[in-house]
Design a protein around this motif. Structure first.
Motif, PDB file in Angstrom:
ATOM      1  N   LEU A  92       0.691  -1.270   0.065  1.00 18.27           N
ATOM      2  CA  LEU A  92      -0.206  -0.096  -0.077  1.00 18.27           C
ATOM      3  C   LEU A  92       0.968   1.264   0.016  1.00 18.27           C
ATOM      4  CD1 LEU A  92      -2.536  -0.852   2.469  1.00 18.27           C
ATOM      5  CD2 LEU A  92      -2.931  -0.682   0.045  1.00 18.27           C
ATOM      6  N   MET A  95       2.324   1.945  -3.488  1.00 20.44           N
ATOM      7  CA  MET A  95       1.361   2.568  -4.323  1.00 20.44           C
ATOM      8  C   MET A  95       1.072   3.930  -3.926  1.00 20.44           C
ATOM      9  SD  MET A  95       0.645   0.058  -6.225  1.00 20.44           S
ATOM     10  CE  MET A  95       1.546  -1.585  -6.336  1.00 20.44           C
ATOM     11  N   TYR A 106      -6.516   8.793   0.566  1.00 17.09           N
ATOM     12  CA  TYR A 106      -6.406   7.456   0.900  1.00 17.09           C
ATOM     13  C   TYR A 106      -5.531   7.180   2.207  1.00 17.09           C
ATOM     14  CZ  TYR A 106      -6.902   5.859  -4.005  1.00 17.09           C
ATOM     15  OH  TYR A 106      -7.587   5.693  -5.151  1.00 17.09           O
ATOM     16  N   LEU A 110      -6.569   5.143   5.468  1.00 16.28           N
ATOM     17  CA  LEU A 110      -5.913   3.936   5.825  1.00 16.28           C
ATOM     18  C   LEU A 110      -5.246   4.029   7.267  1.00 16.28           C
ATOM     19  CD1 LEU A 110      -3.828   3.388   2.395  1.00 16.28           C
ATOM     20  CD2 LEU A 110      -5.342   1.680   3.532  1.00 16.28           C
TER      21      LEU A 110
ATOM     22  N   MET B   1       8.086  13.037 -10.927  1.00 14.80           N
ATOM     23  CA  MET B   1       7.490  11.792 -11.722  1.00 14.80           C
ATOM     24  C   MET B   1       8.570  11.267 -12.758  1.00 14.80           C
ATOM     25  SD  MET B   1       4.445  10.507 -11.363  1.00 14.80           S
ATOM     26  CE  MET B   1       3.827   9.026 -11.944  1.00 14.80           C
ATOM     27  N   VAL B   2       8.883  10.243 -12.489  1.00 18.12           N
ATOM     28  CA  VAL B   2       9.837   9.518 -13.564  1.00 18.12           C
ATOM     29  C   VAL B   2       9.313   9.270 -14.971  1.00 18.12           C
ATOM     30  CG1 VAL B   2      11.462   7.819 -13.766  1.00 18.12           C
ATOM     31  CG2 VAL B   2      10.963   8.633 -11.482  1.00 18.12           C
ATOM     32  N   GLU B   3       8.437   8.654 -15.088  1.00 21.51           N
ATOM     33  CA  GLU B   3       7.562   8.512 -16.274  1.00 21.51           C
ATOM     34  C   GLU B   3       6.042   8.235 -16.151  1.00 21.51           C
ATOM     35  OE1 GLU B   3       9.487   4.850 -14.923  1.00 21.51           O
ATOM     36  OE2 GLU B   3       9.752   4.643 -17.002  1.00 21.51           O
ATOM     37  N   ARG B   5       2.986   6.038 -16.939  1.00 26.41           N
ATOM     38  CA  ARG B   5       2.761   4.805 -16.981  1.00 26.41           C
ATOM     39  C   ARG B   5       1.274   4.657 -16.912  1.00 26.41           C
ATOM     40  NH1 ARG B   5       7.428   0.008 -17.629  1.00 26.41           N
ATOM     41  NH2 ARG B   5       8.801   1.313 -17.592  1.00 26.41           N
ATOM     42  N   LEU B   8      -0.060   1.276 -14.898  1.00 22.25           N
ATOM     43  CA  LEU B   8       0.449   1.526 -13.453  1.00 22.25           C
ATOM     44  C   LEU B   8      -0.187   2.230 -12.575  1.00 22.25           C
ATOM     45  CD1 LEU B   8       4.352   1.314 -13.224  1.00 22.25           C
ATOM     46  CD2 LEU B   8       2.613  -0.191 -12.422  1.00 22.25           C
ATOM     47  N   LEU B  11      -3.405   0.773 -11.575  1.00 25.38           N
ATOM     48  CA  LEU B  11      -3.079  -0.398 -10.709  1.00 25.38           C
ATOM     49  C   LEU B  11      -2.995   0.208  -9.356  1.00 25.38           C
ATOM     50  CD1 LEU B  11      -2.218  -3.441 -10.633  1.00 25.38           C
ATOM     51  CD2 LEU B  11      -0.084  -2.762 -10.529  1.00 25.38           C
ATOM     52  N   ARG B  12      -2.301   1.349  -9.301  1.00 25.62           N
ATOM     53  CA  ARG B  12      -1.975   2.101  -7.904  1.00 25.62           C
ATOM     54  C   ARG B  12      -3.422   2.287  -7.390  1.00 25.62           C
ATOM     55  NH1 ARG B  12       2.352   4.841 -10.601  1.00 25.62           N
ATOM     56  NH2 ARG B  12       4.108   3.707 -10.051  1.00 25.62           N
ATOM     57  N   HIS B  13      -4.370   2.803  -8.068  1.00 23.96           N
ATOM     58  CA  HIS B  13      -5.327   3.010  -7.682  1.00 23.96           C
ATOM     59  C   HIS B  13      -6.470   2.139  -6.991  1.00 23.96           C
ATOM     60  CE1 HIS B  13      -5.516   7.607  -7.748  1.00 23.96           C
ATOM     61  NE2 HIS B  13      -4.803   7.530  -8.862  1.00 23.96           N
ATOM     62  N   VAL B  15      -5.223  -0.947  -6.082  1.00 21.46           N
ATOM     63  CA  VAL B  15      -4.654  -1.500  -4.986  1.00 21.46           C
ATOM     64  C   VAL B  15      -5.264  -0.652  -3.733  1.00 21.46           C
ATOM     65  CG1 VAL B  15      -2.666  -2.148  -3.561  1.00 21.46           C
ATOM     66  CG2 VAL B  15      -2.926  -2.690  -5.995  1.00 21.46           C
ATOM     67  N   LEU B  16      -4.858   0.577  -3.829  1.00 18.08           N
ATOM     68  CA  LEU B  16      -5.321   1.371  -2.837  1.00 18.08           C
ATOM     69  C   LEU B  16      -6.586   1.349  -2.510  1.00 18.08           C
ATOM     70  CD1 LEU B  16      -2.835   4.589  -3.591  1.00 18.08           C
ATOM     71  CD2 LEU B  16      -2.716   3.064  -1.623  1.00 18.08           C
ATOM     72  N   GLY B  17      -7.553   1.488  -3.293  1.00 19.11           N
ATOM     73  CA  GLY B  17      -8.997   1.336  -3.259  1.00 19.11           C
ATOM     74  C   GLY B  17      -9.478   0.171  -2.702  1.00 19.11           C
ATOM     75  N   GLY B  19      -7.386  -1.670  -0.709  1.00 15.88           N
ATOM     76  CA  GLY B  19      -7.044  -1.367   0.934  1.00 15.88           C
ATOM     77  C   GLY B  19      -7.990  -0.460   1.670  1.00 15.88           C
ATOM     78  N   VAL B  20      -8.419   0.518   0.973  1.00 20.49           N
ATOM     79  CA  VAL B  20      -9.281   1.371   1.805  1.00 20.49           C
ATOM     80  C   VAL B  20     -10.476   0.362   2.181  1.00 20.49           C
ATOM     81  CG1 VAL B  20     -10.866   3.326   1.527  1.00 20.49           C
ATOM     82  CG2 VAL B  20      -8.566   3.504   1.014  1.00 20.49           C
ATOM     83  N   VAL B 274       0.813  12.220  12.979  1.00 17.34           N
ATOM     84  CA  VAL B 274       1.625  11.308  12.001  1.00 17.34           C
ATOM     85  C   VAL B 274       2.931  11.896  12.636  1.00 17.34           C
ATOM     86  CG1 VAL B 274       2.898  11.292   9.951  1.00 17.34           C
ATOM     87  CG2 VAL B 274       0.149  11.046  10.073  1.00 17.34           C
TER      88      VAL B 274
END
Lengths: 293, 282
Positions: A92, A95, A106, A110, B1-3, B5, B8, B11-13, B15-17, B19-20, B274
């Protein structure tokens, strides 16, 4: 690390330290000493006579199959909690590190489980897996798994692991994210220019640079699984069914408070203290190393 | 930002979604259950959409509790938890501020010994020495009191350590100037150190408030009188009612009430939280 400029006086600093030291002495050191002392004594069943028995309590402990079982249960439990918790949180965090839109949203969501008491987390999952009305229990039954953690020890273990991981995920996530954000972007850009794809970059650059954080979290998570998860187990499975989820710290409590075996429980306390001391020293060495650079 | 994609990023959103969803789902189901009558939670799978008993369940619970679990009003439990969390957080901060000050700004015999004794408390969680600690509390007559609930938890290695680290970063010139102007150590502490520590105090307050609110085993063993029940331990009594299925709609409503205040604290004070978390452990 010392200050060059200090104030004079001995009485004042001692007075300032007094509250903290007094509480520590009365509620920490004295009970710990008592545990050490009681661990070499044995009381008769009526509590009338105590005799010095040397290390007999420890010998009895380590030849007790139930205690050895609790050791094994604790190992399985803490390995599962640590491994699953760390890998999920790392996934996580990796990402979230590169997401631009909605990153703070997010993160906010989380972070929430951190606020939830382990006991409450345990009850929430206990409800989801409840054999008669739990949603997950029903879903599992639909795919042919007969879920009943009240009878099946392995399933009870899965339940407490899930609850423990859920509760700890925000902590791990926050630390991994902080670790990731501390990695200089130029390193990653340089690798990208050299033609390394995202996965190669992660394994050869990000992951090694993250290893101090990972090691720190490893120690913290093992400590968490050993001690703080008491709440989850006490509020849900009570160590059962049988002894399937009796971890060491739950056994100290149940033998001492419920079973009233003073010597045995004290010996268990001493073993646990030794474990915490080792874990804390490992952790402290890590802190010192971090402070150096 | 490197590149860039796009695959990707999606995919990130994803996975995070996911997780949430995993993080929120148990809480949502608990909330839904707390808005239904008991009959909806007797058989079949638990509902996924809220019912119409929200106000009824919660007001009944807050005022008169759950009769099978002793009938302690949950409102009282919330109050107890709040008092306990507040006392522990304030106490820990007060005690650690001054002891860190003593350790950093003075030279006196046994300074390092004192530091190590304080640090030792980290190594002895209450679960580990439960029986002897209980005996101490009983001998001191502190069972069933707010003093027994809070004082033993006020010692704090973490907070002391954090304040020590912070004091060490404060430039020596400040202490020097204060001394030259004739300020004594307490004056320096009050007029210079305290104002500088404000953010750190706030951050550690959040962490310690959560710590106090989420205490479980400690209140469970040092209080038997129901008027001292805190909400986190109250749930235990509700789940473990003898001989019957727990009344899930009330248990879940209590769970919601138990997690709401700390979650609100975390959400409102997220930045401080935090900061406090990452820095206390560093």
């Amino acid at each position: 690390m010392h200050k060059k400029v200090t104030f004079r006086g001995v009485a004042l600093p001692l007075a300032l330290l007094l509250p903290q030291l007094a509480i520590t002495a009365v509620f920490f050191l004295w009970p710990a000493g008592q545990a050490l002392y009681q661990s070499v004594l044995r009381q008769d069943p009526f509590g009338l006579r105590t005799t010095f028995v040397g290390l007999a309590n420890f010998e009895r402990l380590f030849s007790d199959p139930l205690y050895l079982n609790a050791f094994q249960v604790t190992l399985v439990f803490s390995i599962a909690v640590t491994a699953i918790g760390l890998s999920l949180a790392l996934l996580l965090a990796v990402m979230a590190d590169r997401v631009i839109k909605g990153a703070s949203g997010y993160k906010t969501l989380l972070v929430m489980p951190y606020a939830v008491a382990p006991a409450v987390a345990g009850v929430l999952w206990w409800f989801l897996f409840n054999p008669s009305i739990g949603l997950f229990a029903h879903a599992l039954r639909a795919v042919g798994v007969d879920w009943n953690h009240l009878l099946n020890g392995d399933q009870a273990m899965i339940l407490v692991v899930v609850a423990a991981v859920w509760k700890q995920i925000s902590y791990n996530f926050l630390f991994f994210l902080a670790g990731l954000q501390a990695i200089p972007k130029s390193l990653i850009e340089a690798a990208a220019i050299d033609g390394a794809g995202p996965f190669k970059r992660f394994w050869t650059i990000v992951f090694p640079l993250l290893s101090p954080t990972a090691f720190f979290l490893l120690v913290v998570n093992v400590t968490y699984a050993f001690f703080d998860t008491f709440q989850i187990i006490h509020a849900t499975t009570s160590g059962g069914p049988g002894q399937a989820t009796t971890i060491l710290v739950y056994k100290v409590y149940s033998d001492g408070f419920v079973g009233l075996d003073l010597g045995g429980s004290a010996a268990q306390s001493v073993v646990l203290m030794a474990i915490v001391i080792v874990l804390t020293i490992v952790q402290f060495r890590w802190i010192e190393r971090r402070v150096q650079y | 930002m490197v590149e860039n994609r796009p695959v990707l990023t999606i995919l990130r959103h994803l996975v995070l979604g996911l997780g949430v969803v995993i993080v929120l789902f148990p809480v949502w189901v608990a909330f839904v259950a707390s808005t239904h009558p008991q009959a909806a939670l007797m058989s079949g799978a638990a509902p996924l959409l809220p019912g119409d008993r929200l106000v009824e369940n919660y007001s009944r619970l807050l005022a008169s509790g759950m009769s099978q679990a002793g009938g302690t009003p949950v409102g009282l439990m919330l109050l107890n938890s709040f008092i306990m969390a507040l006392l522990i957080a304030t106490g820990k901060i007060a005690v650690s501020l001054v002891s860190a000050f003593a350790i950093v700004y003075f030279r006196f015999p046994f300074r390092m010994v004192a530091f190590w004794i304080i640090f030792l408390t980290l190594m002895l969680p209450v679960e580990v020495r439960i029986l002897p600690t209980f005996e101490v509390i009983a001998d001191l007559g502190m069972l069933n009191s707010y003093a027994g609930l809070t004082i033993p938890l006020v010692a704090s290695a973490t907070a002391t350590f954090l304040f020590r680290q912070f004091y060490l970063t404060i430039p020596d010139e400040l202490a020097e100037a204060a001394r030259m102007d004739g300020a004594g150590p307490m004056r320096f502490f009050r007029d210079i150190l305290l104002p500088l520590s404000r953010t750190n105090i706030a951050a550690i307050f959040v962490i310690m408030f959560l710590f106090g609110w989420n205490q479980y085993l400690w209140p469970l063993i040092v209080t038997t009188d129901e008027s001292y029940t805190t909400i986190v331990m109250g749930i235990y009594r509700m789940v473990n009612v003898s001989d019957e299925q727990p009344q899930w709609h009330l248990v879940m409503a209590t769970a919601m009430l138990a997690l709401l205040p700390p979650v609100v604290v975390i959400l409102v004070m997220q930045r401080l939280f935090v900061k406090g978390l990452v820095e206390t452990e560093k």
